[in-house]
Design a protein around this motif. Structure first.
Motif, PDB file in Angstrom:
ATOM      1  N   ASN A 157       0.855  -1.182   0.000  1.00 23.59           N
ATOM      2  CA  ASN A 157       0.000   0.000   0.000  1.00 23.59           C
ATOM      3  C   ASN A 157       0.895   1.238   0.000  1.00 23.59           C
ATOM      4  N   PRO A 158       1.174   1.806  -1.172  1.00 24.56           N
ATOM      5  CA  PRO A 158       2.092   2.951  -1.241  1.00 24.56           C
ATOM      6  C   PRO A 158       1.483   4.251  -0.751  1.00 24.56           C
ATOM      7  N   TYR A 159       0.183   4.225  -0.409  1.00 20.04           N
ATOM      8  CA  TYR A 159      -0.509   5.449  -0.005  1.00 20.04           C
ATOM      9  C   TYR A 159      -0.503   5.641   1.503  1.00 20.04           C
ATOM     10  N   GLN A 160       0.051   4.679   2.240  1.00 19.78           N
ATOM     11  CA  GLN A 160       0.162   4.812   3.682  1.00 19.78           C
ATOM     12  C   GLN A 160       1.617   5.013   4.078  1.00 19.78           C
ATOM     13  N   VAL A 161       1.824   5.818   5.087  1.00 19.72           N
ATOM     14  CA  VAL A 161       3.186   6.133   5.523  1.00 19.72           C
ATOM     15  C   VAL A 161       3.844   4.927   6.178  1.00 19.72           C
ATOM     16  N   ASP A 162       3.076   4.198   6.970  1.00 20.58           N
ATOM     17  CA  ASP A 162       3.628   3.087   7.743  1.00 20.58           C
ATOM     18  C   ASP A 162       3.873   1.876   6.840  1.00 20.58           C
ATOM     19  N   GLN A 163       5.119   1.566   6.604  1.00 21.04           N
ATOM     20  CA  GLN A 163       5.506   0.391   5.821  1.00 21.04           C
ATOM     21  C   GLN A 163       6.311  -0.598   6.683  1.00 21.04           C
ATOM     22  N   SER A 164       6.144  -0.496   8.001  1.00 19.24           N
ATOM     23  CA  SER A 164       6.990  -1.262   8.926  1.00 19.24           C
ATOM     24  C   SER A 164       6.843  -2.774   8.752  1.00 19.24           C
ATOM     25  N   GLN A 165       5.674  -3.229   8.321  1.00 17.87           N
ATOM     26  CA  GLN A 165       5.483  -4.669   8.157  1.00 17.87           C
ATOM     27  C   GLN A 165       6.372  -5.252   7.068  1.00 17.87           C
ATOM     28  N   LEU A 166       6.808  -4.411   6.137  1.00 15.75           N
ATOM     29  CA  LEU A 166       7.609  -4.912   5.012  1.00 15.75           C
ATOM     30  C   LEU A 166       9.033  -4.369   5.024  1.00 15.75           C
ATOM     31  N   LEU A 167       9.437  -3.742   6.110  1.00 16.88           N
ATOM     32  CA  LEU A 167      10.776  -3.168   6.177  1.00 16.88           C
ATOM     33  C   LEU A 167      11.684  -4.010   7.059  1.00 16.88           C
ATOM     34  N   SER A 168      12.928  -4.137   6.633  1.00 17.23           N
ATOM     35  CA  SER A 168      13.915  -4.875   7.409  1.00 17.23           C
ATOM     36  C   SER A 168      15.296  -4.338   7.076  1.00 17.23           C
ATOM     37  N   ASP A 169      16.182  -4.317   8.061  1.00 18.91           N
ATOM     38  CA  ASP A 169      17.563  -3.890   7.827  1.00 18.91           C
ATOM     39  C   ASP A 169      18.421  -5.046   7.327  1.00 18.91           C
ATOM     40  N   ASP A 170      17.854  -6.252   7.414  1.00 12.25           N
ATOM     41  CA  ASP A 170      18.634  -7.446   7.055  1.00 12.25           C
ATOM     42  C   ASP A 170      18.355  -7.824   5.604  1.00 12.25           C
ATOM     43  N   PHE A 171      18.962  -7.070   4.674  1.00  6.64           N
ATOM     44  CA  PHE A 171      18.739  -7.359   3.258  1.00  6.64           C
ATOM     45  C   PHE A 171      19.448  -8.641   2.814  1.00  6.64           C
ATOM     46  N   GLU A 172      20.424  -9.086   3.613  1.00 11.33           N
ATOM     47  CA  GLU A 172      21.169 -10.275   3.208  1.00 11.33           C
ATOM     48  C   GLU A 172      20.273 -11.513   3.192  1.00 11.33           C
ATOM     49  N   ASN A 173      19.236 -11.514   4.056  1.00 11.97           N
ATOM     50  CA  ASN A 173      18.352 -12.675   4.143  1.00 11.97           C
ATOM     51  C   ASN A 173      17.028 -12.456   3.431  1.00 11.97           C
ATOM     52  N   ALA A 174      16.993 -11.511   2.487  1.00  9.99           N
ATOM     53  CA  ALA A 174      15.775 -11.266   1.711  1.00  9.99           C
ATOM     54  C   ALA A 174      15.472 -12.480   0.846  1.00  9.99           C
ATOM     55  N   PRO A 175      14.209 -12.636   0.426  1.00  9.66           N
ATOM     56  CA  PRO A 175      13.832 -13.808  -0.381  1.00  9.66           C
ATOM     57  C   PRO A 175      14.621 -13.896  -1.674  1.00  9.66           C
ATOM     58  N   ILE A 176      14.794 -15.119  -2.144  1.00  9.56           N
ATOM     59  CA  ILE A 176      15.457 -15.365  -3.422  1.00  9.56           C
ATOM     60  C   ILE A 176      14.591 -14.830  -4.543  1.00  9.56           C
ATOM     61  N   SER A 177      15.193 -14.397  -5.612  1.00  6.61           N
ATOM     62  CA  SER A 177      14.435 -13.902  -6.754  1.00  6.61           C
ATOM     63  C   SER A 177      13.534 -14.987  -7.297  1.00  6.61           C
ATOM     64  N   SER A 178      12.296 -14.607  -7.598  1.00  2.00           N
ATOM     65  CA  SER A 178      11.335 -15.570  -8.158  1.00  2.00           C
ATOM     66  C   SER A 178      11.796 -16.059  -9.523  1.00  2.00           C
ATOM     67  N   LYS A 179      12.705 -15.302 -10.159  1.00  2.00           N
ATOM     68  CA  LYS A 179      13.140 -15.677 -11.504  1.00  2.00           C
ATOM     69  C   LYS A 179      14.111 -16.850 -11.486  1.00  2.00           C
ATOM     70  N   VAL A 180      14.722 -17.165 -10.323  1.00  2.00           N
ATOM     71  CA  VAL A 180      15.700 -18.247 -10.281  1.00  2.00           C
ATOM     72  C   VAL A 180      15.221 -19.424  -9.441  1.00  2.00           C
ATOM     73  N   ILE A 181      14.017 -19.340  -8.885  1.00  2.00           N
ATOM     74  CA  ILE A 181      13.492 -20.453  -8.114  1.00  2.00           C
ATOM     75  C   ILE A 181      13.075 -21.562  -9.061  1.00  2.00           C
ATOM     76  N   ASN A 182      13.444 -22.777  -8.750  1.00  2.00           N
ATOM     77  CA  ASN A 182      13.137 -23.931  -9.586  1.00  2.00           C
ATOM     78  C   ASN A 182      11.722 -24.425  -9.254  1.00  2.00           C
ATOM     79  N   ARG A 183      10.752 -23.913  -9.971  1.00  2.00           N
ATOM     80  CA  ARG A 183       9.355 -24.286  -9.722  1.00  2.00           C
ATOM     81  C   ARG A 183       9.036 -25.611 -10.411  1.00  2.00           C
ATOM     82  N   PRO A 184       8.266 -26.478  -9.769  1.00  2.00           N
ATOM     83  CA  PRO A 184       7.930 -27.763 -10.408  1.00  2.00           C
ATOM     84  C   PRO A 184       7.011 -27.547 -11.602  1.00  2.00           C
TER      85      PRO A 184
END
Length: 590
Positions: A142-169
């Motif tokens: 929701n880009p129209y709300q100031v509070d984005q705390s639910q999706l913010l993290s300082d730990d970018f190293e453990n962010a999800p893997i790109s969906s483009k390289v996940i081996n989907r069945p």
């Protein structure tokens, strides 16, 4: 004589009486319940990332958990959205036909950014707990709300893997996607063919969509193959024991139930109840309370008004009527995916938000349409005679109107109680014994138990009066004919307050839609000046494959980049099939 029997239910599941939260009282009852197969549900949706101002489209598949074929147990399913606190943000009711359904919901600006779960289930599945329920991650931004705390993290190293390289069945050995080319220009027509190479082994029901690939790193949605693997060991039968309560299966339609008690709180057993779903295409249902004062009925048809009037049919004492509510499962223990916003997503979020605003601004130019469904015959096939009052001299009251205008209906005096309306028998058509039965009376679909109380109803508000002269039998009582009064405004039910009952809103099933399909270069084309920022180029929630090939066409939008063609579903034998193919859209066709 033509005698009709309107719906009257003292509900039975399997061979045992049921209650809203029925308590299993014996081993024999438990075995009967266990003989009814458990179900499992798969929901294909247009996530995994959704912005406010966008729709989530979904296709629902409901299976018999014992044989993986489409289920014939439940006729109603549910799709819900749950936040990380376990709160239900929405729950949609959908009608299942041969184990399949479809729907959508709009994500408005009140929904905060966060990681959510989309759930799919039937009431019968809820007996085995949240483990039986379909669950998949959905990210809302929701880009129209100031509070984005639910999706913010300082730990970018453990962010999800790109969906483009996940081996989907995937499994493309049975059905394949065929395109003449892989690169297209904007607003260009694309011809697509589904090729079935395995004849009957490929027959089945699939979801077909073409959707823009996510530019942000996120785990992809569950597909049919990963679902089949994850839910392979789901429970196959009811997981209950003697003394447990359970959710009732909605085998005959939507379950509507309630309770009747006396002023002192004691249950009003053996009380005849009438349930009206009002409107021009009204539904009329009858039931009798059990020893606990509870009553139940199923709403099989796709009713139009999301309102029910529950009232005692006759000889009412001082009672209180309440509508039952089915509780949700506890969702506080769910584990959520952890998508995180990154600074490099800023431009993409701004651009996508602008595109959504433009798409919504021009929604009226390219709207979806609601499928009307089958019309309801409130008179159950009876021969209808309608008198339009505009064609006659107007009389002040309802009683005077019956006397002066109607030939076959009027009030009868009743020395033992209230006066009642009587509709004359049709002796010319039917050979039947004479009777003094009262008529069934409805105003805008509202059942009127006491006819005398509307003698002075303002007839200037009435548009028409319709009669059916057949005999009816309901809840063990005979009636001579049915009279349906239609008011000019059609809103009598809005202010109706039953003396011994309640007028309450109910949640109706979400309607099915025909989704808008963009065309260019034809009579169906939208004005070329209208912007086109569709991310979903094709959405076919349920495609039936019953031959060697199927052809489809769609048009690209003004968006460029990579789009994914996805075929996802199940063969008639329950085998999951998932196929992916990527196409590229450039400014100019190649």
């Amino acid at each position: 004589m033509k005698k009709q029997c309107l719906t009257f239910l003292v509900l039975i599941a399997l061979v045992i009486p049921i209650q809203a939260q029925y308590v299993i009282s014996s081993l024999e009852e438990l075995q009967d319940l266990k003989s009814l197969p458990q179900e499992k549900v798969y929901v294909h949706h247009t996530g995994p990332i959704v912005f406010t101002g966008e729709y989530v489209h979904y296709a629902v598949y409901c299976f018999n958990a014992q044989n993986n074929r489409t289920s014939n147990v439940s006729t109603v399913g549910y799709v819900a959205l749950v936040n990380q606190d376990g709160e239900y943000i929405l729950e949609q009711k959908i009608r299942l036909q041969q184990g399949k359904s479809q729907g959508d919901f709009f994500v408005n600006t009140n929904v905060p950014s966060g990681n959510y779960k989309i759930l799919g289930y039937t009431q019968w599945m809820k007996n085995n707990g949240m483990e039986q329920v379909f669950k998949d991650d959905l990210v809302i931004i929701n880009p129209y709300q100031v509070d984005q705390s639910q999706l913010l993290s300082d730990d970018f190293e453990n962010a999800p893997i790109s969906s483009k390289v996940i081996n989907r069945p995937i499994d493309s050995s049975v059905v394949q996607i065929k395109l003449d080319q892989d690169i297209f220009g904007t607003r260009q027509k694309v011809d697509l063919t589904l090729k079935n190479y395995k004849e009957q082994l490929g027959y089945g029901n699939y979801t077909l969509k073409v959707q823009k690939k996510e530019e942000m790193d996120v785990y992809p949605s569950i597909n049919a193959i990963s679902y089949a693997n994850e839910y392979f060991n789901i429970k196959k039968e009811l997981d209950k024991k003697v003394g447990d309560s359970l959710f009732l299966p909605e085998q005959r339609g939507e379950l509507l139930f309630g309770k009747v008690t006396y002023a002192d709180g004691d249950p009003a057993s053996d009380t005849k109840m009438v349930v009206s779903i009002p409107g021009e295409e009204f539904l009329l249902k009858f039931a009798i309370t059990d020893d606990n004062g509870s009553f139940y009925t199923y709403l099989r048809q796709d009713y139009k008004q999301s309102r029910a009037i529950l009232q005692v049919a006759e000889n009412a004492k001082d009672v209180e009527v309440s509508l039952g509510r089915i509780p949700n499962l506890d969702a506080t223990g769910l584990t959520f995916g952890q998508f995180n916003l990154k600074p490099q997503y800023s431009d993409e979020i701004k651009l996508r938000s602008v595109h959504n605003q433009l798409e919504n601004q021009f929604f009226s130019v390219k709207p979806d349409s609601v499928l009307l469904g089958f019309p309801i015959d409130p008179f159950d096939g009876g021969t209808l005679e309608t008198i339009n009052l505009e064609e006659y001299t107007r009389f002040p009251t309802f009683q005077e109107t019956l006397v002066e205008i109607l030939d076959f209906a009027g009030y009868r005096s009743n020395s033992k109680g209230s006066d009642y309306i009587r509709i004359a028998q049709d002796f010319e058509t039917y050979n039947e014994q004479a009777n003094n039965f009262p008529a069934i009376l409805l105003i805008d679909g509202v059942y009127i138990p006491d006819h005398e109380k509307i003698k002075d109803f303002d007839a200037r508000k009435i548009e028409s009066i319709s009669l059916v002269r057949d005999q009816f039998r309901m809840a063990g009582k005979d009636y001579q004919g049915m009279m349906s009064v239609k008011t000019i405004d059609g809103d009598y039910f809005e202010d109706y307050a039953p003396e011994h009952g309640i007028n309450v809103p109910i949640k109706k099933a979400s309607p099915k839609k025909n989704y808008f399909k963009q065309h260019y270069g034809s009579e169906m084309s939208v004005d070329s000046k209208v912007p086109d920022y569709r991310r979903i180029l094709l959405w076919e929630p349920h495609v039936e494959v019953g031959g060697a090939d199927l052809q489809f066409e769609f048009y690209t939008s003004d968006l460029t980049g990579e789009f994914e063609v996805i075929l996802d579903g199940f063969t008639t034998y329950g085998k999951p099939i998932t196929v992916y193919k990527t196409i590229i859209v450039n400014e100019e066709s190649q």
